[in-house]
Design a protein around this motif. Structure first.
Motif, mmCIF file in Angstrom:
data_model
loop_
_atom_site.group_PDB
_atom_site.id
_atom_site.type_symbol
_atom_site.label_atom_id
_atom_site.label_comp_id
_atom_site.label_asym_id
_atom_site.label_seq_id
_atom_site.Cartn_x
_atom_site.Cartn_y
_atom_site.Cartn_z
ATOM 1 N N MET A 274 0.260 4.265 1.355
ATOM 2 C CA MET A 274 -0.886 4.226 2.280
ATOM 3 C C MET A 274 -0.378 4.108 3.712
ATOM 4 O O MET A 274 -0.320 3.025 4.284
ATOM 5 C CB MET A 274 -1.793 3.037 1.923
ATOM 6 C CG MET A 274 -2.600 3.236 0.660
ATOM 7 S SD MET A 274 -3.878 4.505 0.848
ATOM 8 C CE MET A 274 -4.899 3.747 2.088
ATOM 9 N N ALA A 276 -1.884 5.710 6.193
ATOM 10 C CA ALA A 276 -3.008 5.926 7.117
ATOM 11 C C ALA A 276 -3.457 4.621 7.754
ATOM 12 O O ALA A 276 -3.374 3.552 7.144
ATOM 13 C CB ALA A 276 -4.176 6.563 6.370
ATOM 14 N N ASP A 280 -11.022 -0.910 9.427
ATOM 15 C CA ASP A 280 -11.524 -2.030 8.628
ATOM 16 C C ASP A 280 -13.047 -2.116 8.677
ATOM 17 O O ASP A 280 -13.670 -2.681 7.789
ATOM 18 C CB ASP A 280 -10.925 -3.343 9.136
ATOM 19 C CG ASP A 280 -9.445 -3.425 8.815
ATOM 20 O OD1 ASP A 280 -9.067 -3.027 7.704
ATOM 21 O OD2 ASP A 280 -8.666 -3.867 9.679
ATOM 22 N N LEU A 311 -6.020 -0.072 -0.073
ATOM 23 C CA LEU A 311 -4.706 -0.527 -0.551
ATOM 24 C C LEU A 311 -4.855 -1.670 -1.561
ATOM 25 O O LEU A 311 -4.221 -1.660 -2.625
ATOM 26 C CB LEU A 311 -3.845 -0.968 0.653
ATOM 27 C CG LEU A 311 -2.471 -1.522 0.347
ATOM 28 C CD1 LEU A 311 -1.604 -0.498 -0.378
ATOM 29 C CD2 LEU A 311 -1.778 -1.980 1.639
ATOM 30 N N PHE A 328 1.367 -0.164 4.558
ATOM 31 C CA PHE A 328 1.937 -0.243 5.893
ATOM 32 C C PHE A 328 1.236 -1.362 6.647
ATOM 33 O O PHE A 328 0.068 -1.638 6.394
ATOM 34 C CB PHE A 328 1.696 1.073 6.657
ATOM 35 C CG PHE A 328 2.802 2.072 6.489
ATOM 36 C CD1 PHE A 328 3.028 2.671 5.261
ATOM 37 C CD2 PHE A 328 3.617 2.417 7.565
ATOM 38 C CE1 PHE A 328 4.042 3.593 5.106
ATOM 39 C CE2 PHE A 328 4.632 3.340 7.421
ATOM 40 C CZ PHE A 328 4.854 3.932 6.192
ATOM 41 N N LYS A 342 0.571 -10.439 4.439
ATOM 42 C CA LYS A 342 -0.225 -9.238 4.120
ATOM 43 C C LYS A 342 0.199 -8.645 2.777
ATOM 44 O O LYS A 342 -0.634 -8.216 1.984
ATOM 45 C CB LYS A 342 -0.074 -8.203 5.235
ATOM 46 C CG LYS A 342 -1.092 -7.114 5.190
ATOM 47 C CD LYS A 342 -1.114 -6.248 6.445
ATOM 48 C CE LYS A 342 -1.731 -6.982 7.623
ATOM 49 N NZ LYS A 342 -1.767 -6.157 8.843
ATOM 50 N N LYS A 346 -2.498 -8.145 -0.119
ATOM 51 C CA LYS A 346 -2.860 -6.806 -0.590
ATOM 52 C C LYS A 346 -2.395 -6.558 -2.027
ATOM 53 O O LYS A 346 -2.924 -5.708 -2.714
ATOM 54 C CB LYS A 346 -2.236 -5.744 0.316
ATOM 55 C CG LYS A 346 -2.627 -5.874 1.782
ATOM 56 C CD LYS A 346 -3.733 -4.918 2.135
ATOM 57 C CE LYS A 346 -4.005 -4.956 3.629
ATOM 58 N NZ LYS A 346 -5.017 -3.976 4.029
HETATM 59 N N1 CTP Z 1 -5.752 -0.283 4.507
HETATM 60 C C1 CTP Z 1 -6.604 0.193 3.550
HETATM 61 N N2 CTP Z 1 -7.943 0.066 3.657
HETATM 62 C C2 CTP Z 1 -8.471 -0.552 4.745
HETATM 63 C C3 CTP Z 1 -7.615 -1.057 5.746
HETATM 64 C C4 CTP Z 1 -6.258 -0.899 5.605
HETATM 65 O O1 CTP Z 1 -6.128 0.753 2.544
HETATM 66 N N3 CTP Z 1 -9.780 -0.659 4.839
HETATM 67 C C5 CTP Z 1 -4.293 -0.154 4.332
HETATM 68 C C6 CTP Z 1 -3.566 0.671 5.362
HETATM 69 O O2 CTP Z 1 -3.469 2.021 4.970
HETATM 70 C C7 CTP Z 1 -2.213 0.003 5.409
HETATM 71 C C8 CTP Z 1 -2.501 -1.432 5.070
HETATM 72 O O3 CTP Z 1 -3.761 -1.435 4.439
HETATM 73 O O4 CTP Z 1 -1.364 0.498 4.397
HETATM 74 C C9 CTP Z 1 -2.484 -2.400 6.238
HETATM 75 O O5 CTP Z 1 -3.538 -2.235 7.064
HETATM 76 P P1 CTP Z 1 -3.885 -3.303 8.233
HETATM 77 O O6 CTP Z 1 -5.047 -2.754 8.946
HETATM 78 O O7 CTP Z 1 -2.670 -3.610 9.013
HETATM 79 O O8 CTP Z 1 -4.215 -4.591 7.398
HETATM 80 P P2 CTP Z 1 -5.409 -5.562 7.447
HETATM 81 O O9 CTP Z 1 -5.537 -6.142 6.110
HETATM 82 O O10 CTP Z 1 -6.583 -4.843 8.005
HETATM 83 O O11 CTP Z 1 -4.926 -6.713 8.393
HETATM 84 P P3 CTP Z 1 -5.249 -7.097 9.908
HETATM 85 O O12 CTP Z 1 -6.259 -6.116 10.411
HETATM 86 O O13 CTP Z 1 -5.727 -8.450 9.781
HETATM 87 O O14 CTP Z 1 -3.931 -6.966 10.594
#
Ligand code: CTP
Length: 410
Positions: A274, A276, A280, A311, A328, A342, A346
């Motif tokens: 993942m 991308a 959020d 993820l 990522f 994280k 995850k």
């Molecule tokens: N990701 C995902 N689905 C989402 C948000 C993120 O699958 N709705 C995945 C991204 O593709 C990436 C990983 O999660 O591989 C990390 O995303 P990140 O936005 O850094 O993590 P968050 O859990 O949103 O943490 P924060 O915003 O608190 O840093």
């Protein structure tokens, strides 16, 4: 250092004219290229063109310069053999070990990596005979690039176009870089899914909430996976980049579309990465018409709702037992501590942690990262092109893959 020796096989398809460009890229980037055309291919591009562009003789038959035993020596001395275009006939001959001209003899004597870039009409590509030949070649360790989709000779359109020469060149470069790998392409027979780019969450027909991800890291992962022999599905969110050769590209816009495409492709995948930047949050409502400003009034606040975490969902409900899931993380502070937290949250197997800031990572050609493993492992990947990081990620993924027999096939 000696120049890497590349044998460029050309079989009889109209796309042979595009191979001139591949040859030019190979010679200009310091490869010693010997072109071995088939007799039929000379109907499209003549021997003189190949000899002039490569600076080497270009013969088709085993009966020339016999004292040099060319039918054995050319293959033995090669660091890479690439056949572009590879016709249905050439794939069949290679799969069955026929050796009736210089190119097919070369394929039998080569001990180096072999790349085929097929080009033919869709019906020929999809015919079970061709598909079985391709499967045989891949099983033996050859990299067979999926043809591109588009305009074919005559009025037809469909799958079967020779990929862009630049893309074939990139695959060759990667395969050459990994030629020390003991057992050939280490992702051969594997299906990997990669998400790339950044989702856009629409507010109205002209506005969206987005992010600055360019998609370059995900595309680098796709390219390197092809070069390592994988079947690749790339779920691309709003990336303004050309489709990498041999990759099934599924274009999406929003986080919800990305989720659907990734989960569908993951159903028979050995690994999912993942890369991308998934939003959020998305606007709670979508205005069918453009939101207009009202004179003398402050704008209404934008209400947001949470998007599903793809993820986390992939990690907790693995569609295939033993599937490797990679996430990522882009962090600005306490990079490692936040990364470890994280990874746990995850539930993925590996987390690639990037330090980001205004001048770092987004849209740049280079990357610097740490790959964290759920087993406590920690691998720092030095500053370098995004393809270095991509290869470092696959280096971590491959030993974690389940044996092929364990995986349920669709
Ligand atoms: N990701 C995902 N689905 C989402 C948000 C993120 O699958 N709705 C995945 C991204 O593709 C990436 C990983 O999660 O591989 C990390 O995303 P990140 O936005 O850094 O993590 P968050 O859990 O949103 O943490 P924060 O915003 O608190 O840093």
């Amino acid at each position: 250092m000696d120049k890497p020796k590349v044998v460029l096989g050309v079989s009889g398809g109209i796309a042979a004219y595009k191979t001139c460009e591949l040859l030019r890229r190979l010679t200009e980037s310091g490869h010693d290229v010997r072109v071995v055309p088939t007799e039929a291919s000379l109907n499209f591009v003549g021997e003189a063109t190949w000899a002039a562009l490569s600076g080497n003789p270009a013969s088709t038959r085993v009966w020339e310069s016999v004292h040099e035993v060319p039918h054995v020596r050319i293959g033995q001395g090669a660091d890479l053999v690439v056949v572009a275009p590879a016709t249905a006939d050439m794939l069949a001959k290679a799969a069955h070990g026929l050796a009736d001209d210089l190119l097919t003899n070369t394929l039998l004597t080569a001990r180096c990596p072999v790349v085929f870039a097929p080009a033919m009409h869709t019906e020929m590509w999809e015919h079970p005979a061709t598909q079985e030949n391709v499967a045989t070649l891949r099983r033996r360790g050859a990299v067979v690039i999926e043809p591109a989709v588009g305009r074919l000779t005559g009025k037809d359109t469909g799958k079967g176009r020779l990929p862009d020469p630049e893309e074939i060149f990139e695959v060759c470069r990667h395969v050459l870089r990994g030629r020390g790998r003991a057992d050939g392409p280490d992702l051969a027979g594997r299906h990997v899914v990669i998400s790339a780019g950044g989702t856009r969450e629409p507010l109205d027909p002209v506005r969206f909430l987005g992010n600055r991800s360019s998609g370059k890291q995900g595309y680098a992962l796709a390219r390197t996976a092809v070069a390592r022999g994988a079947r690749v599905t790339l779920v691309a969110a709003n990336a303004a980049l050309a489709d990498p050769a041999g990759v099934d590209v599924v274009r999406v816009g929003t986080a919800l579309q990305l989720r659907e495409a990734v989960l569908e492709a993951a159903a028979d995948a050995d690994a999912v990465v993942m890369a991308a930047a998934v939003a959020d949050f998305r606007p709670a409502s979508y205005a069918e018409g453009k939101i207009k400003k009202q004179d003398g009034q402050e704008p209404a606040p934008v209400a947001l709702v949470r998007n599903p975490d793809v993820l986390a969902e992939l990690s907790s409900a693995r569609s295939v037992p033993g599937q490797v899931v990679v996430g990522f993380a882009a962090e600005t502070d306490d990079v490692l501590a936040n990364g470890r937290a994280k990874l746990l949250r995850k539930g993925c197997d590996l987390l690639v942690v990037n330090e980001v800031g205004e001048a770092k990572t987004f849209g740049s050609e280079e990357n610097e990262a740490v790959i964290l493993g759920s087993d406590g492992s920690e691998l720092a990947v030095a500053h370098g092109p995004k393809e270095f990081l991509a290869d470092a990620i696959w280096d971590q993924v491959t030993p974690r893959l389940a044996p092929p027999a364990v995986l349920r096939r669709a």
